[in-house]
Motif scaffolding. Structure first.
Motif, short mmCIF file in Angstrom:
data_model
loop_
_atom_site.label_atom_id
_atom_site.label_comp_id
_atom_site.label_asym_id
_atom_site.label_seq_id
_atom_site.Cartn_x
_atom_site.Cartn_y
_atom_site.Cartn_z
N ILE A 65 0.88 -1.18 0.00
CA ILE A 65 0.00 0.00 0.00
C ILE A 65 0.91 1.22 0.00
O ILE A 65 1.50 1.57 1.02
CB ILE A 65 -0.92 0.02 1.24
CG1 ILE A 65 -1.64 -1.32 1.39
CG2 ILE A 65 -1.91 1.17 1.14
CD1 ILE A 65 -2.48 -1.73 0.21
N ARG A 66 1.04 1.83 -1.16
CA ARG A 66 1.97 2.96 -1.30
C ARG A 66 1.19 4.26 -1.41
O ARG A 66 0.33 4.41 -2.29
CB ARG A 66 2.85 2.75 -2.52
CG ARG A 66 3.98 3.76 -2.58
CD ARG A 66 4.96 3.47 -3.68
NE ARG A 66 5.96 4.52 -3.75
CZ ARG A 66 6.82 4.66 -4.72
NH1 ARG A 66 6.83 3.79 -5.73
NH2 ARG A 66 7.70 5.65 -4.72
N LEU A 67 1.50 5.18 -0.51
CA LEU A 67 0.79 6.46 -0.45
C LEU A 67 1.78 7.61 -0.50
O LEU A 67 2.84 7.55 0.12
CB LEU A 67 -0.02 6.56 0.85
CG LEU A 67 -1.14 5.55 1.06
CD1 LEU A 67 -1.52 5.48 2.53
CD2 LEU A 67 -2.35 5.92 0.21
N SER A 68 1.43 8.66 -1.22
CA SER A 68 2.17 9.91 -1.16
C SER A 68 1.21 10.99 -0.70
O SER A 68 0.24 11.31 -1.38
CB SER A 68 2.74 10.28 -2.53
OG SER A 68 3.33 11.57 -2.46
N SER A 124 -10.32 13.53 0.29
CA SER A 124 -9.07 13.39 -0.44
C SER A 124 -8.30 12.16 0.04
O SER A 124 -7.79 11.36 -0.76
CB SER A 124 -8.21 14.64 -0.28
OG SER A 124 -6.96 14.49 -0.93
N LEU A 125 -8.25 11.97 1.36
CA LEU A 125 -7.56 10.80 1.91
C LEU A 125 -8.29 9.51 1.54
O LEU A 125 -7.64 8.49 1.24
CB LEU A 125 -7.43 10.93 3.43
CG LEU A 125 -6.71 9.77 4.14
CD1 LEU A 125 -5.35 9.51 3.52
CD2 LEU A 125 -6.58 10.06 5.63
N LYS A 126 -9.60 9.53 1.56
CA LYS A 126 -10.36 8.35 1.13
C LYS A 126 -9.98 7.96 -0.29
O LYS A 126 -9.75 6.79 -0.60
CB LYS A 126 -11.87 8.62 1.22
CG LYS A 126 -12.45 8.56 2.62
CD LYS A 126 -13.94 8.92 2.62
CE LYS A 126 -14.76 7.94 1.80
NZ LYS A 126 -16.20 8.27 1.81
N GLY A 127 -9.90 8.96 -1.17
CA GLY A 127 -9.54 8.69 -2.55
C GLY A 127 -8.14 8.12 -2.69
O GLY A 127 -7.92 7.17 -3.46
N LEU A 128 -7.18 8.66 -1.93
CA LEU A 128 -5.82 8.15 -1.98
C LEU A 128 -5.75 6.71 -1.49
O LEU A 128 -5.04 5.87 -2.08
CB LEU A 128 -4.90 9.03 -1.12
CG LEU A 128 -4.56 10.43 -1.65
CD1 LEU A 128 -3.70 11.18 -0.65
CD2 LEU A 128 -3.85 10.34 -2.99
N LEU A 129 -6.47 6.42 -0.42
CA LEU A 129 -6.46 5.06 0.12
C LEU A 129 -7.08 4.06 -0.85
O LEU A 129 -6.54 2.97 -1.07
CB LEU A 129 -7.22 5.03 1.45
CG LEU A 129 -6.49 5.64 2.65
CD1 LEU A 129 -7.46 5.82 3.82
CD2 LEU A 129 -5.32 4.76 3.07
N LYS A 184 -13.12 -0.56 -4.03
CA LYS A 184 -13.98 0.42 -4.71
C LYS A 184 -15.40 0.36 -4.16
O LYS A 184 -16.05 1.40 -3.96
CB LYS A 184 -13.99 0.16 -6.21
CG LYS A 184 -12.72 0.58 -6.92
CD LYS A 184 -12.88 0.42 -8.42
CE LYS A 184 -11.66 0.91 -9.15
NZ LYS A 184 -11.79 0.78 -10.63
N ASN A 185 -15.88 -0.84 -3.92
CA ASN A 185 -17.22 -0.99 -3.34
C ASN A 185 -17.26 -0.49 -1.90
O ASN A 185 -18.26 0.06 -1.45
CB ASN A 185 -17.65 -2.46 -3.40
CG ASN A 185 -17.78 -2.95 -4.83
OD1 ASN A 185 -18.15 -2.20 -5.72
ND2 ASN A 185 -17.46 -4.22 -5.04
N LEU A 201 -14.61 8.65 6.48
CA LEU A 201 -13.26 8.11 6.50
C LEU A 201 -13.13 7.03 7.56
O LEU A 201 -12.51 5.99 7.33
CB LEU A 201 -12.26 9.24 6.77
CG LEU A 201 -10.80 8.82 6.97
CD1 LEU A 201 -10.24 8.14 5.72
CD2 LEU A 201 -9.95 10.04 7.35
N ASN A 202 -13.74 7.26 8.71
CA ASN A 202 -13.65 6.31 9.80
C ASN A 202 -14.22 4.95 9.41
O ASN A 202 -13.64 3.90 9.72
CB ASN A 202 -14.37 6.85 11.03
CG ASN A 202 -14.28 5.94 12.22
OD1 ASN A 202 -15.15 5.13 12.48
ND2 ASN A 202 -13.18 6.05 12.96
N ARG A 203 -15.34 4.95 8.69
CA ARG A 203 -15.94 3.69 8.26
C ARG A 203 -15.07 2.99 7.22
O ARG A 203 -14.95 1.76 7.23
CB ARG A 203 -17.33 3.95 7.69
CG ARG A 203 -18.36 4.31 8.76
CD ARG A 203 -19.74 4.47 8.16
NE ARG A 203 -20.74 4.75 9.18
CZ ARG A 203 -22.02 4.97 8.94
NH1 ARG A 203 -22.46 4.93 7.68
NH2 ARG A 203 -22.86 5.22 9.93
#
Length: 322
Positions: A123-126, A141-146, A159-160, A168-170
């Motif tokens: 899991i690579r994140l910038s 934005s963080l949800k999208g990155l994750l 995606k689902n 975000l918490n969910r």
């Protein structure tokens, strides 16, 4: 057919063959300019992708002798270094190692020092891509990155989860279940960008603080994770956010002092031909180029009051490249 005609046809054939050979030789010759640019082609100017460095045979100073102990004894680490020291390249290399093994690490120290035959989902994140003017935008934005990172690692079902998780918490709760059944590795670059980009904007800064706090609290308590690396430019609030749980700060650990950057010895043994080429190209002395390289150096403080001098690889490559 007369003898004269045969002689004429033979002469024409010889002339045509010679002309064709000349054309082939002309186009097969490499222009002199390409030879003079060989040093520039080998320098990884602004390149932070390990696959590109391997494919184009660019210069790399081998640091992989430290990888095994870093991964097996530390497991969850935080590392802060200035911009251009090689943090993104380190993440790229570790991603390749965890996903593909040592196939792209021929002629490096880790090639014969990596007994792990397992393959991992990385899991690579910038967080350089994490933005927003308020907390709602930043959480989205963080949800999208994750979601993007998990899908890239092979978890298309996320995606689902994104559609089902309204917060975000969910989403983080759903993602926790994935770590229980898979060999996960987290590589996070630019952890502090959302904070440093929000200086002077109190609402944005507080939003970044709240979102990062929630994420790193989740990450620190995530079970069955095989390895975590978090990198950034600063230590600001890292003790409150990143290293508040199991993640350990190795930025001042003498064992990993030279994991990023170039020591004076590494600069001399690996970059000497490029220094000489730069001096010749500029009409300067080698000593003048070496003096200019001192602007690329910095001191990193270590535990116990010691310091180590390191050169910035990106700045060095830019200074020496044509």
């Amino acid at each position: 057919m007369t003898t004269d005609v045969l002689l004429i046809l033979g002469a024409i054939f010889v002339w045509a063959a010679a002309a064709l050979l000349g054309v082939i030789c002309f186009f097969s010759k490499k222009p002199k300019s390409s030879q003079s640019q060989s040093h520039a082609q080998l320098l990884p100017v602004g390149i932070a992708d390990w696959e590109d460095i391997v494919d184009y045979k660019m210069l790399y100073v081998d640091k992989t002798s430290l990888f095994n102990s870093l991964i097996t004894t530390k497991r969850k680490v935080f590392l802060a270094r200035p911009q251009g020291m090689g943090k993104s390249l380190l993440c790229s290399m570790l991603a390749d190692l965890f996903v593909n093994g040592t196939s792209d690490f021929k002629h490096t120290a880790i090639c014969d020092n990596w007994p792990d035959q397992n393959r991992y989902q990385v899991i690579r994140l910038s967080f350089g891509g994490l933005g927003g003017h308020d907390e709602i935008m930043m959480r989205n934005s963080l949800k999208g990155l994750l979601v993007e990172a998990y899908v890239s690692a092979g978890f298309a079902q996320v995606k689902n989860m994104e559609y089902a998780a309204t917060t975000l918490n969910r989403l983080l709760g759903h993602l926790s279940s994935i770590s229980l059944k898979n060999r996960l590795v987290f590589l996070i670059d630019d952890w502090d960008y959302p904070l440093t980009a929000s200086y002077g904007y109190p609402v944005r800064y507080q939003a970044a603080l709240d979102v990062l706090s929630e994420f790193y609290t989740w990450l620190n308590h995530l079970e069955h994770v095989c390895f975590i690396l978090v990198t950034g430019k600063t230590h600001e609030l890292s003790s409150q956010l990143v290293t508040c749980g199991d993640i350990r700060d190795i930025s001042a650990d003498p064992e990993y002092a030279t994991l990023l950057g170039l020591t004076p010895e590494e600069l001399e043994s690996n970059y000497a031909p490029f220094i000489e080429a730069a001096a010749q190209r500029r009409g300067e002395s080698v000593e003048a180029v070496r003096a200019a390289l001192e602007a690329c150096a910095c001191e990193v403080s270590l535990d116990g009051g010691a310091k180590v001098k390191l050169y910035n690889p990106r700045a060095v490559s830019r200074l020496l490249a044509p």
